[in-house]
Design an enzyme around this catalytic site. Structure first.
Site, PDB file in Angstrom:
ATOM      1  N   LYS A  38       6.866   3.293  -0.486  1.00 44.43           N
ATOM      2  CA  LYS A  38       6.230   4.020   0.614  1.00 44.43           C
ATOM      3  C   LYS A  38       7.255   4.964   1.226  1.00 44.43           C
ATOM      4  O   LYS A  38       8.430   4.597   1.375  1.00 44.43           O
ATOM      5  CB  LYS A  38       5.729   3.006   1.653  1.00 44.43           C
ATOM      6  N   SER A  69      -1.737   2.057   6.536  1.00 47.15           N
ATOM      7  CA  SER A  69      -1.074   3.319   6.276  1.00 47.15           C
ATOM      8  C   SER A  69      -0.436   3.393   4.883  1.00 47.15           C
ATOM      9  O   SER A  69      -0.093   4.479   4.442  1.00 47.15           O
ATOM     10  CB  SER A  69      -0.004   3.568   7.335  1.00 47.15           C
ATOM     11  N   SER A  86      -0.927  -2.591   7.537  1.00 44.63           N
ATOM     12  CA  SER A  86      -0.759  -1.454   6.614  1.00 44.63           C
ATOM     13  C   SER A  86      -0.444  -1.805   5.162  1.00 44.63           C
ATOM     14  O   SER A  86      -0.473  -0.916   4.314  1.00 44.63           O
ATOM     15  CB  SER A  86       0.325  -0.515   7.129  1.00 44.63           C
TER      16      SER A  86
HETATM   17  N1  GLN Z   1      -3.453   0.854  11.423  1.00 45.96           N
HETATM   18  C1  GLN Z   1      -2.516   0.337  12.364  1.00 45.96           C
HETATM   19  C2  GLN Z   1      -1.960   1.473  13.168  1.00 45.96           C
HETATM   20  O1  GLN Z   1      -2.486   2.520  13.089  1.00 45.96           O
HETATM   21  C3  GLN Z   1      -1.444  -0.426  11.648  1.00 45.96           C
HETATM   22  C4  GLN Z   1      -0.488   0.442  10.957  1.00 45.96           C
HETATM   23  C5  GLN Z   1       0.618  -0.303  10.259  1.00 45.96           C
HETATM   24  O2  GLN Z   1       0.521  -1.480   9.956  1.00 45.96           O
HETATM   25  N2  GLN Z   1       1.707   0.402  10.028  1.00 45.96           N
HETATM   26  O3  GLN Z   1      -1.008   1.368  13.885  1.00 45.96           O
END
Ligand code: GLN
Length: 488
Positions: free
Chosen positions: A80, A155, A179
């Site tokens: 990532k 994400s 994410s």
């Molecule tokens: N979707 C969540 C957010 O927008 C979690 C994102 C993540 O785990 N990095 O913060």
């Protein structure tokens, strides 16, 4: 025999060790696959062809010298783009870091290389890991390999899509509120958020430091376990990494799950959970019971406050962490403003996307002198209550089972104008981050031609039981062998 691009980690390594194929051939096959599907999917922000071939050649050379090869020798992976890679652009999906090349490797990057893995590229993600669909990337969205009109989740959407489409055999994501697990669910693969402290965060670009954790994404539980084994362990460069008893991938496959006590928290099965998803999870619980586990409904009464708590704590930490992007030290510098403050303001205005700006504002507000007690401090207290709910549940149960995502993959653009709907994509995953415990998502069914994810959570540092249950379920049901159309 499966094509090289869909073999397991162990099969790939064994093929390299036995001389059946070279690491270079494996790398080439995956680069070809990337060229074939990447125009449709856009999972990768960078393909590191030269570096990959050089790493593969080093593996082949070590073999020809008769050296013992690492546990991931020749295995193609993607990272990532929030994970630092020395000399390779690490953008975090943001314009503000366009072209920034870190002068050092993250600990996980170094550990994978030492294990013999070959890095093929950097995976797309929501800007600074803020989002649930990968649509917040400054470099455009990634598409779901199962249906190109759907999101891959986020994400870590690029990391998930690349694995599902056979571009790489495994990848790493980061999970602050879901994410890793949510995109794994939406792309039909395995994604594990380890216990907070299990994997070093050194070199992970920080979003919300008390919640962030790096973890593996792969096409089977065993593959995810092998990746975890390679990256976990205490690290002097990260004071929050923990010297826990070592994790053994082998132990995951050992033994059965007879007597395993499974809790099914009712708060995760009601309102807002799609009927097909709830039905698949219920069927999975029955499958676990037919293998000798016992299951019982239970309650985590404060877990429902996780979403509200998270959206105070995570932006608060983000507002502090993102203060370092000031136009001076990293990446983008705008010449627009006048003076130092003007330059910083213009750089941040041009460099950050809308979601990131909103979170910086919310977080700064929550931490400001007049509101700190009402928001940040209270959220910290609620976080403690959530953790205690889990502690109580784990006195009675070994693992807790829930859906990973309340729905299957939604359409690209479908939730862009509805921030609450987007955030609700993480209702089932956020509680594990609040409590710091491990959670895995594995495929457990299909609806509308799209995969459904099952989440299994466990006690801190008990990845072994979590993955043992996941492995037993996977082997009995074999949902993980389904492949998206783009794969055929
Ligand atoms: N979707 C969540 C957010 O927008 C979690 C994102 C993540 O785990 N990095 O913060």
């Amino acid at each position: 025999m499966e094509p090289l691009t869909y073999r397991s980690l162990r099969a790939l390594r064994d093929a390299v060790c036995s001389g059946e194929v070279s690491a270079r051939e494996i790398t080439r096959a995956h680069l070809d696959r990337i060229a074939e599907v990447e125009p449709a999917i856009s999972a990768l922000l960078a393909v590191t062809t030269d570096g990959a071939l050089a790493q593969a050649d080093a593996v082949d050379a070590a073999r020809s010298r008769g050296e013992e090869l690492g546990p991931l020798a020749g295995v193609p992976i993607a990272l990532k783009d929030v994970i630092s890679t020395r000399g390779v652009a690490t953008t975090c999906g943001s314009r503000i870091l366009a072209g920034w090349k870190p002068p050092y490797d993250a600990t996980v990057t170094a550990r994978l290389r030492e294990a013999g893995a070959v890095m093929l590229g950097k995976a797309n993600c929501d800007e600074f890991a803020m989002g649930s669909s990968t649509e917040n990337s400054a470099y455009g969205p990634t598409r779901n390999p199962w249906n190109l009109d759907r999101v891959p989740g986020g994400s870590s959407g690029g990391s998930a899509a690349a694995v599902a489409a056979g571009e790489v055999a495994g990848s790493l994501g980061s999970d602050t509120g879901g994410s890793i697990r949510q995109p794994a669910a939406l792309c039909g693969i395995v994604g594990l958020k380890p216990t907070y402290g299990r994997v070093s965060r050194f070199g992970l670009v920080a979003y919300a430091s008390s919640l962030d954790q790096i973890g593996p994404m792969a096409r089977s539980v065993e593959d995810a376990a092998l990746l975890l084994e390679a990256i976990c362990g205490v690290d002097l460069l990260d004071a929050t990494s923990v010297d826990a008893p070592p994790f053994s991938a082998e132990a995951v496959k050992r033994g059965d799950i007879r007597g395993l006590r499974v809790g099914v928290p009712r708060e995760f099965m009601g309102d807002g959970i799609d009927g097909a998803v709830a039905a698949a999870v219920r069927a999975a619980v029955e499958a676990l019971c037919s293998m000798g586990a016992t299951a019982e409904e239970c309650s985590l009464p404060t877990a429902r406050h996780s979403l509200a708590t998270y959206y105070i704590l995570a932006p608060a930490e983000a507002s502090s962490n993102l203060a370092r992007y000031d136009g001076v030290r990293f990446g983008l510098r705008s010449e627009g403003g006048s003076g130092h403050a003007g330059m910083t303001e213009a750089s941040r205005e041009a460099g950050f996307g809308a979601e990131t700006k909103q979170r910086i504002l919310v977080g700064t507000y929550a931490l400001s002198a007049g509101y700190y007690d009402a928001y940040y401090l209270r959220a910290q207290k609620v976080r403690t209550l959530i953790r205690r709910d889990f502690d109580a549940a784990f006195e009675r149960f070994d693992v807790l089972v829930t859906p990973t995502s309340p729905t299957v993959a939604f359409g690209i653009g479908e939730k862009s104008d509805d921030p609450l709907a987007m955030k609700l994509a993480d209702v089932c995953t956020l509680p594990a981050n609040m409590a710091g415990i491990p959670g895995v998502s594995i495929p457990c069914g299909m609806d509308q031609g799209l995969p459904i994810g099952l989440q299994i959570m466990g006690r801190s540092f008990d990845e072994e039981n979590v993955l043992r249950a996941a492995y037993a379920y996977e082997q009995a049901t074999r949902w993980h062998t389904h492949r998206p159309e783009v794969a055929r």
